[in-house]
Motif scaffolding. Structure first.
Motif, mmCIF file in Angstrom:
data_model
loop_
_atom_site.group_PDB
_atom_site.id
_atom_site.type_symbol
_atom_site.label_atom_id
_atom_site.label_comp_id
_atom_site.label_asym_id
_atom_site.label_seq_id
_atom_site.Cartn_x
_atom_site.Cartn_y
_atom_site.Cartn_z
ATOM 1 N N PRO A 192 0.839 -1.217 0.000
ATOM 2 C CA PRO A 192 0.000 0.000 0.000
ATOM 3 C C PRO A 192 0.869 1.262 0.000
ATOM 4 O O PRO A 192 1.952 1.273 0.586
ATOM 5 C CB PRO A 192 -0.805 -0.143 1.286
ATOM 6 N N GLN A 210 0.441 5.632 0.248
ATOM 7 C CA GLN A 210 -0.366 6.833 0.502
ATOM 8 C C GLN A 210 0.012 7.915 -0.522
ATOM 9 O O GLN A 210 1.172 8.315 -0.620
ATOM 10 C CB GLN A 210 -0.124 7.355 1.920
ATOM 11 N N THR A 265 -5.071 5.611 -0.572
ATOM 12 C CA THR A 265 -4.188 4.429 -0.520
ATOM 13 C C THR A 265 -4.309 3.656 -1.819
ATOM 14 O O THR A 265 -5.396 3.204 -2.196
ATOM 15 C CB THR A 265 -4.556 3.513 0.655
#
Length: 280
Positions: free
Chosen positions: A128, A130, A182
């Motif tokens: 993941p 951001q 995300t």
């Protein structure tokens, strides 16, 4: 003397049993009356010696002559002697024998084994992340505006007066803001991975083998041992017995002399021969 007659021959035992005195010439005088020579003159029997006179079976005077003779008489005799026999006997004798003896030796041996090892490998994973992105939103924001407002003011007379006052109202407007988001992105990482590799080493391991060895052992063996044992042996003997023969002659009387008889005297041993007969 050629006119004398041979009556018969007999042994000394026969004449002794019938007329003991006649053996020794007891009737020599009587014999002389009837024609006995009394041993005068040569012997009518070859090799004979005058032995005496007597009376014959018919009552006529006779002369006796002893003729030496010998004969062989077989006899057996048991004697003790020794004999050699073979007797079995067991003895122990050393014998060389080859035997197999176990022996432990070390021999080289190649052994494979697995060795763990860590190696790094690349791997793509999703991670993941951001990120900030722009987003248009509508928000209410306060805004001050002038709006007319009538209010009552004191006067002599209350009259309405309009004046401008501030008033906050809500109005909509668009704004662009940054909001987090995300997202998944690919990432190459190195991760450890256990692996096994094969290695070969040479080791020494025990091994049992058999080697030939010569040993000396005692083994029984049968042998024959000579031994002297007493045995009884029967031998055959030949005895030479001297047994004189008595020859009786009747001397000449009115009639010509004639042979009466001849007999043997008791024998005497002269020599002895022996030969083995059997053994028990």
């Amino acid at each position: 003397h050629s006119s004398r007659v041979l009556l018969h021959t007999r042994t000394m035992g026969d004449i002794y049993n019938s007329n003991p005195g006649g053996i020794y010439g007891s009737f020599g005088g009587v014999g002389g009356m009837y024609g006995s020579t009394g041993g005068v003159g040569p012997s009518p029997v070859p090799g004979g010696t005058y032995y005496g006179s007597g009376v014959g079976p018919d009552g006529q005077p006779i002369d006796r002559y002893m003729v030496p003779e010998s004969r062989q008489v077989p006899t057996t005799q048991q004697i003790m002697t020794t004999q050699t026999v073979n007797e079995p006997r067991t003895i122990m004798e050393p014998v060389q024998r080859s035997i197999q003896v176990p022996k432990t030796v070390m021999e080289p041996y190649e052994e494979e084994y697995q060795v763990p090892r860590i190696e790094m490998e690349e791997r793509t994973i999703q991670v993941p992340k951001q990120v900030m992105e722009e987003q248009v939103i509508t928000v209410s924001v306060p805004k001050t505006i002038q709006v007319p407002q009538t209010k009552m003011v004191p006067r002599t007379v209350l009259v309405p007066v309009t004046q401008m006052v501030e008033q906050v109202v809500q109005e909509q407007e668009e704004r662009t803001i940054q909001v987090p988001k995300t997202v998944m992105e690919e990432k190459i990482i190195e991760v450890p991975r256990p692996v096994y590799e094969t290695k070969t080493i040479t080791v020494q391991r025990p091994k049992q083998v058999f080697e030939e060895r010569t040993v000396t052992v005692q083994e029984p063996r049968q042998i024959q041992v000579p031994r002297q044992v007493p045995v009884t042996q029967t031998i055959m003997q030949t005895r030479v017995v001297s047994q004189p023969k008595i020859v009786e002659y009747q001397g000449p009387t009115v009639i010509p002399g004639r042979f009466i008889n001849s007999y043997e005297l008791p024998g005497q041993q002269m020599q002895q021969q022996q030969q083995p007969m059997m053994s028990t």
